[in-house]
Design a protein around this motif. Structure first.
Motif, short mmCIF file in Angstrom:
data_model
loop_
_atom_site.label_atom_id
_atom_site.label_comp_id
_atom_site.label_asym_id
_atom_site.label_seq_id
_atom_site.Cartn_x
_atom_site.Cartn_y
_atom_site.Cartn_z
N ARG A 294 46.32 -29.06 20.08
CA ARG A 294 46.13 -29.22 21.44
C ARG A 294 45.92 -27.99 22.10
O ARG A 294 45.17 -27.80 23.14
N MET A 295 46.54 -26.95 21.76
CA MET A 295 46.16 -25.49 22.28
C MET A 295 44.80 -25.08 22.30
O MET A 295 44.00 -24.60 22.84
N LEU A 296 44.46 -25.27 20.87
CA LEU A 296 43.13 -24.89 20.30
C LEU A 296 42.11 -25.72 21.18
O LEU A 296 40.89 -25.14 21.65
N ASP A 297 42.47 -27.01 21.37
CA ASP A 297 41.71 -27.97 22.18
C ASP A 297 41.21 -27.33 23.60
O ASP A 297 40.26 -27.64 24.12
N ILE A 298 42.25 -26.64 24.12
CA ILE A 298 42.03 -26.21 25.58
C ILE A 298 41.43 -24.68 25.41
O ILE A 298 41.77 -23.85 26.74
N GLY A 299 41.23 -24.08 24.22
CA GLY A 299 40.70 -22.83 24.38
C GLY A 299 41.84 -21.74 24.12
O GLY A 299 41.38 -20.45 24.27
N VAL A 300 42.89 -21.95 23.74
CA VAL A 300 44.03 -20.93 23.52
C VAL A 300 44.39 -20.87 22.06
O VAL A 300 44.72 -21.98 21.41
N GLU A 301 44.21 -19.73 21.58
CA GLU A 301 44.67 -19.67 20.12
C GLU A 301 46.03 -19.24 19.99
O GLU A 301 46.35 -18.20 20.43
N PRO A 302 46.92 -19.89 19.47
CA PRO A 302 48.23 -19.74 19.52
C PRO A 302 48.60 -18.35 18.73
O PRO A 302 48.07 -18.16 17.57
N LEU A 303 49.48 -17.59 19.12
CA LEU A 303 49.98 -16.34 18.72
C LEU A 303 51.36 -15.99 19.44
O LEU A 303 51.47 -15.83 20.40
N PHE A 304 52.18 -16.07 18.39
CA PHE A 304 53.60 -15.86 18.86
C PHE A 304 53.95 -14.40 18.70
O PHE A 304 53.63 -13.65 17.78
N MET A 305 54.59 -13.53 19.81
CA MET A 305 55.32 -12.49 19.88
C MET A 305 56.69 -12.45 20.25
O MET A 305 56.83 -13.17 21.27
N ASN A 306 57.70 -11.72 19.48
CA ASN A 306 58.99 -12.07 20.10
C ASN A 306 58.94 -10.93 21.20
O ASN A 306 57.99 -10.15 21.56
N PRO A 307 60.33 -10.75 21.98
CA PRO A 307 60.57 -10.02 23.15
C PRO A 307 60.10 -8.36 22.81
O PRO A 307 59.27 -7.96 23.61
N THR A 308 60.39 -8.08 21.84
CA THR A 308 60.03 -6.59 21.28
C THR A 308 58.64 -6.40 21.35
O THR A 308 58.00 -5.32 21.86
N GLN A 309 58.02 -7.26 20.56
CA GLN A 309 56.55 -7.12 20.18
C GLN A 309 55.59 -7.32 21.58
O GLN A 309 54.67 -6.61 21.76
N LEU A 310 56.16 -8.32 22.23
CA LEU A 310 55.37 -8.54 23.44
C LEU A 310 55.50 -7.48 24.53
O LEU A 310 54.36 -6.77 24.93
N ASP A 311 56.56 -6.77 24.53
CA ASP A 311 56.84 -5.49 25.47
C ASP A 311 56.00 -4.18 25.18
O ASP A 311 55.24 -3.97 25.79
N ALA A 312 55.76 -4.20 23.82
CA ALA A 312 55.14 -3.11 23.26
C ALA A 312 53.55 -3.05 23.54
O ALA A 312 52.57 -2.45 23.86
#
Length: 333
Positions: A294-312
């Motif tokens: 459903r995410m791909l259907d709305i044009g978003v490619e799922p990608l998880f980053m944890n708090p440390t990864q996202l902050d960097a």
């Protein structure tokens, strides 16, 4: 008085301890255990209007979170000023684990270089929680007489005909992608600003301009129908949202990677255990096959980053967007 009771009372008095104190020791209140999180509805501020892509994404992920956390997720839309109004409101909210905000490449990377005042600091007012996904852009055309079937050919054509190929740009992100592409590829194209994807793509389809840069979400229906040709996608790697379309980075512009993104943030000071627990639930939600589809259907490619990864990641994105915006003198009209 009973002899034994009299003896006990006398001994207590001799030691300076009252019978009341002894009895009171057994009546001390038991310290209450903290109530497990979450024990009430969680509010997620979406700084865009209901029905827009960010709102649709957050409601989709929020539904999964409500089931896994066994708690209501309340999505609150607070649109305005390119997302700044809603994010500023979230920054002022209690850091108690019951308010979060959906942040984007605009609110947490680009806007500080586009607006005189945000009403918040993306660098110091929030704690990173989790990346949700990427929104690649696509360079596309409908011009039958444009002899460009890929980015390398487009670059060669632009160099042969400097500043004569118009490119429709319906958003700030599209403007940044365009500016970075012109600089990195040394391709002298001419950007034309539009207020919406609909207007830009209508002009491309009608032949008023030969090219556009837009989200996969906006362009994909026309690409699928054959009315538009996709020349390249702006993510570093190919996307399953547009099978067969090569990244710009593989077509003569090594390392090119400019994409929009959506991520969840918490007001600074939110308990770290809550932040990490929510991140774990988000990771599980993004791994659900139906959620991914459903995410791909709305044009978003799922990608998880944890708090440390996202902050960097966000720390590296901010100067990247800022450099392009300043160099190209991109402004909010």
């Amino acid at each position: 008085m009973n002899t034994a009771a009299h003896f006990t009372r006398r001994r207590l008095l001799q030691t300076g301890v009252s019978a009341t104190a002894v009895l009171g020791a057994h009546a001390l209140p038991v310290r209450a255990q903290p109530t497990p999180w979450p024990n009430k509805p969680i509010r997620i501020v979406v700084p865009y209007a209901a029905g827009q892509g960010a709102d649709v994404l957050m409601r989709l992920v929020g539904h999964e979170l409500s089931m896994s956390l066994n708690q209501s997720i309340v999505v609150e839309n607070r649109a305005g000023a390119g997302g700044n109004i809603g994010v500023a409101a979230a920054a002022r909210s209690p850091a108690d684990g019951y308010t979060f905000v959906l942040g984007t490449n605009a609110t947490h990377a680009a806007n500080e270089f586009l607006f005189g005042s945000l009403g918040f600091s993306p660098a110091t007012d929030f704690d990173a929680v989790a990346m949700l996904g990427l929104l690649p852009m696509v360079i596309c055309t409908s011009a039958p007489d444009l002899p460009a079937n890929g980015v390398a050919e487009l670059i060669a054509l632009a160099r042969a005909r400097p500043n004569t190929l118009n490119v429709g740009l319906p958003s700030t992100t599209a403007n940044v992608v365009f500016a970075q592409f012109v600089k990195s590829a040394r391709a002298p194209l001419f950007g034309v600003k539009y207020k919406s994807s609909g207007q830009a793509l209508t002009d491309v389809l009608g032949g008023q301009i030969p090219l556009a840069i837009d989200t996969v979400t906006a362009a994909r229906p026309q690409i699928t129908s054959g009315k538009l040709r996709a020349l390249g996608i702006t993510s570093l790697k190919a996307s399953e949202m547009l099978p067969g379309v090569k990244p710009v980075s593989e077509q003569g512009v090594p390392g090119f990677d400019v994409v929009a993104w959506d991520a969840l943030f918490a007001p600074r000071g939110t308990p770290p255990d809550i932040v990490h627990k929510l991140a774990e639930h988000i990771q599980r939600a993004l791994q659900q096959p139906d959620t991914r589809r459903r995410m791909l259907d709305i044009g978003v490619e799922p990608l998880f980053m944890n708090p440390t990864q996202l902050d960097a990641f966000v720390r590296s994105e901010r100067p990247k967007w800022g450099e392009v915006i300043r160099a190209a003198d991109i402004r909010i009209d």
